[in-house]
Design a protein around this motif. Sequence first.
Motif, PDB file in Angstrom:
ATOM      1  N   GLU A 199     -48.559  -0.439 -14.621  1.00  0.00           N
ATOM      2  CA  GLU A 199     -49.116   0.300 -15.216  1.00  0.00           C
ATOM      3  C   GLU A 199     -48.806   0.228 -16.634  1.00  0.00           C
ATOM      4  O   GLU A 199     -47.414   0.565 -16.733  1.00  0.00           O
ATOM      5  CB  GLU A 199     -49.476   1.276 -14.933  1.00  0.00           C
ATOM      6  CG  GLU A 199     -50.848   2.568 -15.147  1.00  0.00           C
ATOM      7  CD  GLU A 199     -51.076   3.948 -14.724  1.00  0.00           C
ATOM      8  OE1 GLU A 199     -51.819   4.067 -14.929  1.00  0.00           O
ATOM      9  OE2 GLU A 199     -50.478   4.521 -13.585  1.00  0.00           O
ATOM     10  N   CYS A 200     -49.659   0.354 -17.542  1.00  0.00           N
ATOM     11  CA  CYS A 200     -49.137   1.198 -19.441  1.00  0.00           C
ATOM     12  C   CYS A 200     -50.555   1.268 -19.879  1.00  0.00           C
ATOM     13  O   CYS A 200     -51.404   0.889 -19.815  1.00  0.00           O
ATOM     14  CB  CYS A 200     -48.648  -0.351 -20.206  1.00  0.00           C
ATOM     15  SG  CYS A 200     -47.597   0.477 -21.465  1.00  0.00           S
ATOM     16  N   MET A 201     -50.084   2.446 -20.080  1.00  0.00           N
ATOM     17  CA  MET A 201     -51.165   3.951 -20.970  1.00  0.00           C
ATOM     18  C   MET A 201     -50.775   4.148 -22.314  1.00  0.00           C
ATOM     19  O   MET A 201     -49.638   5.483 -22.000  1.00  0.00           O
ATOM     20  CB  MET A 201     -52.528   4.261 -19.337  1.00  0.00           C
ATOM     21  CG  MET A 201     -53.084   4.555 -20.322  1.00  0.00           C
ATOM     22  SD  MET A 201     -53.814   5.376 -19.239  1.00  0.00           S
ATOM     23  CE  MET A 201     -55.778   5.820 -19.732  1.00  0.00           C
ATOM     24  N   ALA A 202     -50.985   3.835 -23.447  1.00  0.00           N
ATOM     25  CA  ALA A 202     -50.490   4.482 -24.813  1.00  0.00           C
ATOM     26  C   ALA A 202     -51.576   4.949 -25.285  1.00  0.00           C
ATOM     27  O   ALA A 202     -52.958   4.873 -24.948  1.00  0.00           O
ATOM     28  CB  ALA A 202     -49.594   3.331 -25.085  1.00  0.00           C
ATOM     29  N   LYS A 211     -55.478   3.035 -32.539  1.00  0.00           N
ATOM     30  CA  LYS A 211     -54.792   2.816 -31.545  1.00  0.00           C
ATOM     31  C   LYS A 211     -54.004   1.719 -31.264  1.00  0.00           C
ATOM     32  O   LYS A 211     -53.680   0.555 -31.998  1.00  0.00           O
ATOM     33  CB  LYS A 211     -56.214   2.002 -30.284  1.00  0.00           C
ATOM     34  CG  LYS A 211     -55.902   1.632 -29.659  1.00  0.00           C
ATOM     35  CD  LYS A 211     -57.166   1.393 -28.934  1.00  0.00           C
ATOM     36  CE  LYS A 211     -57.401   0.616 -27.261  1.00  0.00           C
ATOM     37  NZ  LYS A 211     -58.825   0.124 -26.879  1.00  0.00           N
ATOM     38  N   PRO A 212     -52.940   1.800 -30.319  1.00  0.00           N
ATOM     39  CA  PRO A 212     -51.660   1.286 -31.042  1.00  0.00           C
ATOM     40  C   PRO A 212     -51.562  -0.414 -29.441  1.00  0.00           C
ATOM     41  O   PRO A 212     -52.450  -0.194 -28.566  1.00  0.00           O
ATOM     42  CB  PRO A 212     -49.912   1.778 -29.783  1.00  0.00           C
ATOM     43  CG  PRO A 212     -51.168   2.974 -29.152  1.00  0.00           C
ATOM     44  CD  PRO A 212     -52.955   3.157 -29.288  1.00  0.00           C
ATOM     45  N   ILE A 213     -51.161  -1.475 -29.784  1.00  0.00           N
ATOM     46  CA  ILE A 213     -51.258  -2.559 -28.807  1.00  0.00           C
ATOM     47  C   ILE A 213     -50.064  -2.839 -28.128  1.00  0.00           C
ATOM     48  O   ILE A 213     -49.303  -2.631 -28.730  1.00  0.00           O
ATOM     49  CB  ILE A 213     -50.811  -4.197 -29.903  1.00  0.00           C
ATOM     50  CG1 ILE A 213     -52.403  -4.049 -31.296  1.00  0.00           C
ATOM     51  CG2 ILE A 213     -51.244  -5.062 -29.686  1.00  0.00           C
ATOM     52  CD1 ILE A 213     -51.899  -4.556 -32.785  1.00  0.00           C
ATOM     53  N   ALA A 241     -46.026   0.011 -26.999  1.00  0.00           N
ATOM     54  CA  ALA A 241     -46.927   0.103 -27.552  1.00  0.00           C
ATOM     55  C   ALA A 241     -46.312  -0.086 -28.802  1.00  0.00           C
ATOM     56  O   ALA A 241     -45.396   0.814 -29.232  1.00  0.00           O
ATOM     57  CB  ALA A 241     -47.444   1.597 -27.365  1.00  0.00           C
ATOM     58  N   THR A 242     -47.305  -0.356 -29.628  1.00  0.00           N
ATOM     59  CA  THR A 242     -47.239  -0.964 -31.297  1.00  0.00           C
ATOM     60  C   THR A 242     -48.205  -0.177 -31.612  1.00  0.00           C
ATOM     61  O   THR A 242     -49.091  -1.233 -31.583  1.00  0.00           O
ATOM     62  CB  THR A 242     -46.813  -2.084 -31.429  1.00  0.00           C
ATOM     63  OG1 THR A 242     -45.699  -2.593 -30.551  1.00  0.00           O
ATOM     64  CG2 THR A 242     -46.021  -2.770 -33.403  1.00  0.00           C
ATOM     65  N   GLY A 245     -53.971  -3.334 -21.188  1.00  0.00           N
ATOM     66  CA  GLY A 245     -52.820  -3.315 -21.262  1.00  0.00           C
ATOM     67  C   GLY A 245     -51.499  -3.322 -19.722  1.00  0.00           C
ATOM     68  O   GLY A 245     -50.547  -3.273 -19.727  1.00  0.00           O
ATOM     69  N   ASN A 246     -52.928  -3.016 -19.118  1.00  0.00           N
ATOM     70  CA  ASN A 246     -51.777  -3.278 -17.811  1.00  0.00           C
ATOM     71  C   ASN A 246     -51.537  -4.703 -17.020  1.00  0.00           C
ATOM     72  O   ASN A 246     -52.470  -5.598 -17.060  1.00  0.00           O
ATOM     73  CB  ASN A 246     -53.352  -2.677 -16.318  1.00  0.00           C
ATOM     74  CG  ASN A 246     -53.567  -0.913 -17.034  1.00  0.00           C
ATOM     75  OD1 ASN A 246     -52.072   0.115 -17.246  1.00  0.00           O
ATOM     76  ND2 ASN A 246     -54.759  -1.401 -16.916  1.00  0.00           N
ATOM     77  N   LEU A 247     -50.022  -4.976 -17.060  1.00  0.00           N
ATOM     78  CA  LEU A 247     -50.321  -6.258 -16.416  1.00  0.00           C
ATOM     79  C   LEU A 247     -50.096  -6.633 -14.883  1.00  0.00           C
ATOM     80  O   LEU A 247     -49.952  -5.652 -13.857  1.00  0.00           O
ATOM     81  CB  LEU A 247     -48.843  -6.397 -16.565  1.00  0.00           C
ATOM     82  CG  LEU A 247     -48.147  -8.061 -16.458  1.00  0.00           C
ATOM     83  CD1 LEU A 247     -48.119  -8.983 -17.252  1.00  0.00           C
ATOM     84  CD2 LEU A 247     -46.680  -8.022 -16.189  1.00  0.00           C
TER      85      LEU A 247
END
Length: 1183
Positions: free
Chosen positions: A246-249, A254-256, A297-298, A278-280
């Motif tokens: 999980e990845c939540m930013a 809004k970040p990429i 997160a960019t 963005g969840n893998l």
Amino acid sequence: MALVKKKLYQRLLFFAVVLPISGVLCFSELFFIKEPHDVTVMRKEAVILDCQAHGEAPIDVRWLKNGVKVVENERVYPLSNGSLYISEVESRRGDKSDEGFYQCLAQNKYGAILSQKARLTIASISAFAIQPTSIVVTEGSVARFSCKITAHPPPIITWEFNRVTLPLTTERITVLPSGVLQIYGVQRADAGNYRCVTTNIASRRRSTEASLTVTSAPSPQLPQRPRIITGPQNISVSLHQSAILECMATGNPKPIISWSRADSKSIDVYNTKVLGNGNLMITDIKPQHGGVYMCRATTPGTRNYTVASANVTVLAPPSLVEWPESLTRPRAGTARFVCQAEGFPTPKITWFKNGERVHSNGRIKMYSSKLVINQIIPEDDAIYQCQAENEQGSVLSMARLIVVMSEDRPSAPRNIRADTVSSSAILLAWERPLYNSDKVIAYSVHYMKAEGLNNEEYQVVIGNDTTRYIIDDLEPACNYTFYVVAYMPMGASRMSDHMFQHTLEDVPLRAPELSLTSRSPTDIQVSWQPLPDKLSRGRVSAYRLSYRTSSENTISQVELPGEKTQHLLENLQPDTIYLLRIVAATGVGWGEQSAWTSHRTPKSSSARVPLAPELHLEPLNCTTILARWELAPRNSASVQGYKLFYHEESQSENAPVQLRALDNTHTIGGLDPRKKYHVKLLAYNYVGDGYQADQTISTPGCVSVRDRLVPPPPPPHNVNAKTNSSTAVFLHWGRPAFSPSHAVNYTIRCNPVGLQNASLVLYLQTSEQSLLVRDLEPNTKYEFAIRLHIDQLSSPWSPVVYESTFPEAPTLPPSNVKVTLIEENTALLSWKPPDEPNLAVTYYTILYASRNAWVAGEWQVMQREGSITMALLENLKPDQFYLAKVSASNDMGDGPFSHMVELMVRADHSSGHDPWHARGSTHSTVFSDGFYHLDQMSMTGITVGVCIALICIIICAFIIVCRGKNRKSSAVKTHREGMTTQASAAGHQGSEGLAENADVTVPMMSPNFFIDSKGGTNLIINSLGPVRLSTEKKKKWFSLSSHECKDNRSGQIIRHAAISYQPGSTVLTYEEELSISPDQPAALQALLGHPGDSENSSNSEGSHATGDSGRYSHDETEMTNLSSGQSSRQPSLTADDSGGSDCCDPSEETSQLTEGRQTDLKSVEKSCCHHEALSSSQAAVSL
């Protein structure tokens, strides 16, 4: 006849002689055909654990639960085929529960074998370990809820918003299978109550509700750096399962989110996909997927980013890479079984003899992967099994030991004696056996260390001409045990009595290796490790430490007791190089001194430099050393990096290796075996170099193979395997460089990875350098090895290569399909994978529909991943029967659908209906021999419908018959009234020809023509009137189109085209073949001899397209008005305008017509082409 008898006799002799021998040479007397597998069942449900053994009868099968024999009763008992049947699974606490690990034990006269372990789990769902909590977020930001629960089998997790089910994935909302709900771009409408719903075959649970409160976002919104709210967590995933990172930013803008691996390897794009924003998700995880994954997160268009990482550990069940092979050994011989397995965590090896665990004793020793049986006795004849087990499962492999007996064998050697000669030698003496000593051909001396466990036993064979032997490769100060065995050609004697003897002490073989550090500019901390027994050769009683400066020759010495391992030298000079060495002593004397080791004391300065790291050196092999270090606990100075120096003893120091501040290990390679190396490490910062740590270490010797009298040939090289199909693998390899005159043969070894029965290994022979291995199992990973045979010599096996066969499409449907109503409008459909071995299922397809929708052929389709064996059927309508079926699919194709199961959804459950009662099962299918079971209401409805349809058909038939009779009578009457007019009109046309602007009226019917019920007729009308047909004709209806006007006259048979047309109307032509009647007028013959254009479309299509119910024109009165005058003609169309039609050229017919009729014929031909164009344009307008 004699030849047949001879062949039959040879075959009987083969079976009588060879088969008994093959039973000894190749063990296949007992093995399992079916073994139990892990199963999850519901409480009170029946279950069968399979177990079928094959071998020489009689075979006795027993069952074990958690290693203890299963107590049989009326509820739990074995079936006739050996399987275990439990009629009602109990889930009581303690030993009364049926949950646990089951194994079956099969036994015959050759021994006993254990099956693999199978875990029986009762379906359950526990309370929530993590409940969703209420949160407050600003509008436009992100929200996250999570829940966690333990269940068997794993549950399906969904979420409800204000008690309405949320979709799994939308543009803004993502539901992860791990139980996480993510909402991006939160809106005011998202405010409300959320709860988690978990479902499996056991039950359904709902979490407590958590509220989401949405507040207004500040205006204007300020830019924010990217921030990872929830990053990936370290996870351990079983092989072939799915992993979710999980990845939540959040941030403004809004970040990429992007993913990468820390080891710079590329991410497997075939097995990974992104869920939501963005969840893998990694599906069908394999060992190569393990590693550290980084979420980044960019902010778009900038270099502002933040990173979070997590480690993925792939757990793999054990698989055997080397398994034991059956052996035949004489009595008093030695048997060695080898068993090696791989997996994660590292599997534990356990050995079984006839189903019972093997324990080490004086004769039987177990090492990391070996079982060694010395001085074999008749009781050792048994079946041995190697079990590799870890948390992910277990695997078994078996082999048999056959003991060859000899009756005429000598007795054991007598009066064994042992005397110590030195610190490494003992003299052993004995007397000859009392019986059959003259038949002894050799003696075998066995010895091993007496202390410790799993010590290696050594064996020396000597001739029969002596009864004394000196063993001179022993370790000093060790206790040994000895025994002797006498050998004769047919066997060996029993072993002699054991004798114990101790070797003497000796001086230490080597000095300890020093480790040097400084805590201050005026001291050196000296430490060392105790010498191992092999090097100390006795108890170390004292150490002597010598030191001096590099510029002086005066040596200072310190003697220390043998128990000490460190010493602090104080009052030294700062920034000075000191040389140190040490020597150890036993009760015999001092050993060899170490070489001088240098160390520089730190400078006397107030600047803060790093203290000396704590250095640890470890030899990895004979040419590689691993250096590990960590900063001293008292170190407070900053560190910018490290410098690592190393050099061989008595050699000059090399340039340092620069290392980063984050490094804490370094591998030093390319060293020489059996050499001593000096290693120095220091940390540095902006002030300067810190205190250094010095240490010496010796590389071990490389393992060398003893020289042989005739070395074996090298094995084949470049072995490659490539899958050919689901049952075949193609192998090819390279041949070593031999002389071409040598004949070379190859043996190919083939077996599935993790094979349990060593007798099922396939060995193939060939003289070629390639082979197609056939008859393999689909979707199975095989290992292949090849050895070479030349001049009665065999090479070692080549390195093993692995290859998997392609899977096959499922041939069986999923089994045990059940549907359970869990709520008023929701049902749980569950199933089990198809009962096929080695079947890979990629996904399941679920079809379900109500009865009405099924009759209409309207199915609702769902798909689930191959690892999921249940699905929720939602939004079911009350008072409806529902049907459902499931099929399995993989990359090779789709399998058949299961039998359909039926479910009745009732509107009211208050009448005692249990919503968890499963109406559908494999016994309640709605199909039986291809017919559908209908209830009484359905039968009544169908009967009423059939009756109404029959009445309508009868009424329609009656109306059609009546209408046809009326039209026929009307047509006959019209024909009779117009006979006179027809004759006069025909005579006028014959004498006067075709006049311009003349109206012609022709009677429409004669006794030879008819009008059908739709207004159609076989009457032909042209400009001369009705055409009379001969009796031989073939009819074709077609409308005018773009075909060529062709003269197909053959003898007296010509094509005749009659045209009934009126400008502005659709014109149809009637084509027939007829004979020209002699009484026809000459003009009519000429006209009939010139065909019109045709089109290959039927009158029925034209009728449907124009909607005129089969009539030829839009106005019935226009059928009798044929106009051929100049005033009624339209300009002729070109070939392009008329759609490519090609009218006949009148000049081609001039020679066949009379001179007086040419003008009339030309008028008719022009009319043909003219109305042909009109007909085409009118048809296009009508369509």
